[in-house]
Design a protein around this motif. Structure first.
Motif, PDB file in Angstrom:
ATOM      1  N   LEU A   1       0.828  -1.209   0.000  1.00 34.56           N
ATOM      2  CA  LEU A   1       0.000   0.000   0.000  1.00 34.56           C
ATOM      3  C   LEU A   1       0.860   1.256   0.000  1.00 34.56           C
ATOM      4  CD1 LEU A   1      -2.915   1.136   0.246  1.00 34.56           C
ATOM      5  CD2 LEU A   1      -2.558   1.157   2.725  1.00 34.56           C
ATOM      6  N   ARG A   2       0.504   2.201  -0.852  1.00 29.98           N
ATOM      7  CA  ARG A   2       1.145   3.520  -0.874  1.00 29.98           C
ATOM      8  C   ARG A   2       0.085   4.586  -0.585  1.00 29.98           C
ATOM      9  NH1 ARG A   2       6.490   2.973  -2.951  1.00 29.98           N
ATOM     10  NH2 ARG A   2       6.880   0.734  -2.765  1.00 29.98           N
ATOM     11  N   ASP A   3       0.464   5.606   0.189  1.00 29.91           N
ATOM     12  CA  ASP A   3      -0.510   6.635   0.572  1.00 29.91           C
ATOM     13  C   ASP A   3      -0.752   7.610  -0.580  1.00 29.91           C
ATOM     14  OD1 ASP A   3       1.609   8.468   0.533  1.00 29.91           O
ATOM     15  OD2 ASP A   3       1.849   8.479   2.707  1.00 29.91           O
ATOM     16  N   GLU A   4      -1.481   8.668  -0.303  1.00 26.12           N
ATOM     17  CA  GLU A   4      -1.845   9.610  -1.360  1.00 26.12           C
ATOM     18  C   GLU A   4      -0.638  10.359  -1.923  1.00 26.12           C
ATOM     19  OE1 GLU A   4      -2.781  11.682   2.633  1.00 26.12           O
ATOM     20  OE2 GLU A   4      -2.740   9.652   1.754  1.00 26.12           O
ATOM     21  N   PHE A   5       0.503  10.281  -1.231  1.00 24.19           N
ATOM     22  CA  PHE A   5       1.740  10.888  -1.734  1.00 24.19           C
ATOM     23  C   PHE A   5       2.676   9.828  -2.317  1.00 24.19           C
ATOM     24  CE2 PHE A   5       0.263  13.508   1.879  1.00 24.19           C
ATOM     25  CZ  PHE A   5      -0.003  14.690   1.198  1.00 24.19           C
ATOM     26  N   SER A   6       2.149   8.629  -2.527  1.00 24.22           N
ATOM     27  CA  SER A   6       2.897   7.483  -3.062  1.00 24.22           C
ATOM     28  C   SER A   6       3.980   6.974  -2.113  1.00 24.22           C
ATOM     29  CB  SER A   6       3.537   7.812  -4.422  1.00 24.22           C
ATOM     30  OG  SER A   6       2.540   8.063  -5.389  1.00 24.22           O
ATOM     31  N   GLN A   7       3.905   7.359  -0.856  1.00 25.14           N
ATOM     32  CA  GLN A   7       4.935   6.972   0.099  1.00 25.14           C
ATOM     33  C   GLN A   7       4.637   5.602   0.718  1.00 25.14           C
ATOM     34  OE1 GLN A   7       4.776  10.403   2.692  1.00 25.14           O
ATOM     35  NE2 GLN A   7       6.382  11.458   1.547  1.00 25.14           N
ATOM     36  N   TRP A   8       5.705   4.908   1.046  1.00 26.55           N
ATOM     37  CA  TRP A   8       5.635   3.569   1.623  1.00 26.55           C
ATOM     38  C   TRP A   8       5.905   3.631   3.117  1.00 26.55           C
ATOM     39  CZ3 TRP A   8      10.127   0.324   3.019  1.00 26.55           C
ATOM     40  CH2 TRP A   8       9.771  -0.987   3.335  1.00 26.55           C
ATOM     41  N   ASP A   9       5.017   3.023   3.901  1.00 21.71           N
ATOM     42  CA  ASP A   9       5.201   2.940   5.344  1.00 21.71           C
ATOM     43  C   ASP A   9       5.210   1.464   5.712  1.00 21.71           C
ATOM     44  OD1 ASP A   9       5.158   2.964   8.077  1.00 21.71           O
ATOM     45  OD2 ASP A   9       3.473   4.363   8.275  1.00 21.71           O
ATOM     46  N   PRO A  10       6.373   0.911   6.115  1.00 17.58           N
ATOM     47  CA  PRO A  10       6.427  -0.520   6.423  1.00 17.58           C
ATOM     48  C   PRO A  10       5.480  -0.929   7.548  1.00 17.58           C
ATOM     49  CG  PRO A  10       8.454   0.601   7.108  1.00 17.58           C
ATOM     50  CD  PRO A  10       7.675   1.571   6.268  1.00 17.58           C
ATOM     51  N   ARG A  11       5.067   0.027   8.387  1.00 20.56           N
ATOM     52  CA  ARG A  11       4.150  -0.302   9.482  1.00 20.56           C
ATOM     53  C   ARG A  11       2.725  -0.542   8.993  1.00 20.56           C
ATOM     54  NH1 ARG A  11       5.599   4.931  12.951  1.00 20.56           N
ATOM     55  NH2 ARG A  11       5.287   5.723  10.834  1.00 20.56           N
ATOM     56  N   ARG A  12       2.442  -0.147   7.752  1.00 19.48           N
ATOM     57  CA  ARG A  12       1.100  -0.364   7.190  1.00 19.48           C
ATOM     58  C   ARG A  12       1.031  -1.613   6.311  1.00 19.48           C
ATOM     59  NH1 ARG A  12      -1.424   4.605   4.276  1.00 19.48           N
ATOM     60  NH2 ARG A  12      -3.313   3.406   4.684  1.00 19.48           N
ATOM     61  N   GLN A  13       2.068  -2.409   6.343  1.00 18.38           N
ATOM     62  CA  GLN A  13       2.060  -3.642   5.565  1.00 18.38           C
ATOM     63  C   GLN A  13       1.003  -4.595   6.112  1.00 18.38           C
ATOM     64  OE1 GLN A  13       4.632  -4.480   2.795  1.00 18.38           O
ATOM     65  NE2 GLN A  13       4.059  -2.338   2.899  1.00 18.38           N
ATOM     66  N   ARG A  14       0.317  -5.263   5.221  1.00 16.22           N
ATOM     67  CA  ARG A  14      -0.784  -6.139   5.620  1.00 16.22           C
ATOM     68  C   ARG A  14      -0.362  -7.607   5.546  1.00 16.22           C
ATOM     69  NH1 ARG A  14      -4.686  -2.818   1.497  1.00 16.22           N
ATOM     70  NH2 ARG A  14      -5.338  -1.163   2.919  1.00 16.22           N
ATOM     71  N   PRO A  15      -0.912  -8.445   6.422  1.00 16.96           N
ATOM     72  CA  PRO A  15      -0.600  -9.875   6.337  1.00 16.96           C
ATOM     73  C   PRO A  15      -1.147 -10.468   5.044  1.00 16.96           C
ATOM     74  CG  PRO A  15      -2.372  -9.482   7.916  1.00 16.96           C
ATOM     75  CD  PRO A  15      -1.839  -8.134   7.528  1.00 16.96           C
ATOM     76  N   GLU A  16      -0.426 -11.449   4.507  1.00 19.37           N
ATOM     77  CA  GLU A  16      -0.847 -12.102   3.262  1.00 19.37           C
ATOM     78  C   GLU A  16      -0.826 -13.619   3.469  1.00 19.37           C
ATOM     79  OE1 GLU A  16       0.527  -8.691   0.049  1.00 19.37           O
ATOM     80  OE2 GLU A  16       1.839 -10.417   0.367  1.00 19.37           O
ATOM     81  N   LEU A  17      -1.777 -14.074   4.282  1.00 16.69           N
ATOM     82  CA  LEU A  17      -1.856 -15.488   4.612  1.00 16.69           C
ATOM     83  C   LEU A  17      -2.616 -16.245   3.530  1.00 16.69           C
ATOM     84  CD1 LEU A  17      -2.784 -15.029   8.395  1.00 16.69           C
ATOM     85  CD2 LEU A  17      -0.509 -15.286   7.394  1.00 16.69           C
ATOM     86  N   TRP A  18      -2.160 -17.461   3.228  1.00 14.99           N
ATOM     87  CA  TRP A  18      -2.836 -18.346   2.279  1.00 14.99           C
ATOM     88  C   TRP A  18      -3.028 -17.695   0.909  1.00 14.99           C
ATOM     89  CZ3 TRP A  18      -5.671 -17.457   7.028  1.00 14.99           C
ATOM     90  CH2 TRP A  18      -5.306 -18.343   8.055  1.00 14.99           C
ATOM     91  N   HIS A  19      -2.094 -16.831   0.509  1.00  8.78           N
ATOM     92  CA  HIS A  19      -2.164 -16.163  -0.801  1.00  8.78           C
ATOM     93  C   HIS A  19      -3.440 -15.323  -0.951  1.00  8.78           C
ATOM     94  CE1 HIS A  19       1.388 -18.232  -2.240  1.00  8.78           C
ATOM     95  NE2 HIS A  19       0.880 -19.365  -1.806  1.00  8.78           N
ATOM     96  N   LEU A  20      -3.894 -14.760   0.149  1.00 11.22           N
ATOM     97  CA  LEU A  20      -5.032 -13.836   0.117  1.00 11.22           C
ATOM     98  C   LEU A  20      -4.477 -12.417   0.170  1.00 11.22           C
ATOM     99  CD1 LEU A  20      -7.459 -15.638   2.602  1.00 11.22           C
ATOM    100  CD2 LEU A  20      -7.516 -15.663   0.107  1.00 11.22           C
ATOM    101  N   TYR A  21      -4.820 -11.622  -0.833  1.00 12.13           N
ATOM    102  CA  TYR A  21      -4.251 -10.281  -0.966  1.00 12.13           C
ATOM    103  C   TYR A  21      -5.324  -9.222  -0.762  1.00 12.13           C
ATOM    104  CZ  TYR A  21      -0.647 -13.129  -3.147  1.00 12.13           C
ATOM    105  OH  TYR A  21       0.301 -14.095  -3.395  1.00 12.13           O
TER     106      TYR A  21
END
Length: 312
Positions: free
Chosen positions: A161-181
């Motif tokens: 996920l990138r915010d409205e300024f296209s910036q990346w925040d590693p704390r906003r990374q989401r879990p991706e269990l069982w290949h669910l995105y």
């Protein structure tokens, strides 16, 4: 990575196993189809480099015999290798694709960006990229990044996920269990998608060999005029090299990765075939970016800093 599945041979209970390349291909195809179902305006970053070439090949497979439902986007620094740009344009024409180009040179000419003292334009790609994404309202951007390339990329999820300024925040990374995105995003935000996350450089080359994918000749050993700077063989050009103290010489080299001419180094090599390249990569103990990308040597956190600013 080996995935065991049920047998399909009639009259036998013996299981069979997908090869690791089949498993990686299947995962990537699933990701492309997942994005097609979740997002309205996806785009594929395509530079003519080997990872983006493999990514496009997978996209073509994912939707065949229908056309790829995404356009392509390239951030042109103005210091790209001519062989790679020629390949890019030829590929776009061959598949009837639409190519968006964000030009760093146009931003410099307009006074929106300044040339760096070291001559490299690779770090200058962020603003043209993010503004193009916003202008075209792309909500998913496919990139060819792999986790084995660099430690900051190893932190990234498949859906980033990138915010409205296209910036990346590693704390906003989401879990991706069982290949669910999870592609949910607020207006103005977008998601960077990395179908090759779980691939290695060796996987990429083995897949290229298996699929018979054409590459720019720059990836194979050839004689080239280069000069030594910061421990790397750089191609001479109008971008700012060589200096008076740097000597140009003709050497047998090839490129493991392709970016801006001012920051991408060649390696001494006599690998002129796919088999020879694969053997060379299998024996290497340096990642391609660690060995040949000056922009990643600026600091320990160079890549992560740029990603936080919107870099892909």
């Amino acid at each position: 990575m080996t995935t065991t599945v049920a047998a399909v041979t009639e009259g036998t209970d013996a299981p069979y196993a997908l090869s690791h390349l089949d498993a990686l291909e299947s995962e990537a195809v699933h990701i492309f189809r997942e994005v097609a179902g979740e997002f309205e305006r996806p785009v594929i970053l395509f530079s003519g480099g080997k990872d983006s070439i493999v990514m496009l090949h997978l996209a073509l497979k994912a939707f065949a015999p229908a056309p790829v439902p995404f356009s392509l986007l390239h951030v042109d620094t103005g210091h790209n290798f001519p062989e790679v740009l020629e390949y890019r344009d030829r590929t776009v024409a061959a598949h009837g694709l639409r190519l968006h180009v964000a030009s760093v040179q146009e931003y410099i000419d307009a006074g929106k960006l300044r040339e760096r003292p070291d001559g490299t334009r690779n770090p200058l790609q962020t603003v043209p990229l993010t503004e193009k994404i916003q202008a075209e309202r792309f909500d998913a951007v496919f990139g060819g990044g792999r986790r084995d390339e660099e430690k900051a990329r190893a932190k990234e999820r498949v859906f980033s996920l990138r915010d409205e300024f296209s910036q990346w925040d590693p704390r906003r990374q989401r879990p991706e269990l069982w290949h669910l995105y999870n592609g949910r995003h607020a207006p103005g935000e977008h998601v960077r998608v990395f179908p090759l996350s779980n691939w290695t450089e060796l996987d990429v080359w083995q897949y290229i060999a298996r699929e018979g994918i054409e590459l720019p000749e720059i990836y194979f050993a050839h004689e080239r005029e280069v000069f030594r700077r910061s421990g790397m063989w750089l191609t001479a050009g109008e971008w700012g090299g060589p200096k008076e103290s740097e000597t140009v010489e003709k050497r047998l080299v090839r490129y493991r990765t392709v970016g801006d001419m001012s920051c991408t180094g060649a390696v001494d090599s006599d690998a002129t075939t796919l088999d020879a390249v694969i053997a060379e990569i299998a024996a290497s103990r340096l990642t391609e970016r660690g060995a040949t990308r000056a922009d990643d040597k600026m600091s320990e956190a160079a890549m992560e800093d740029r990603k936080r600013e919107g870099y892909f």
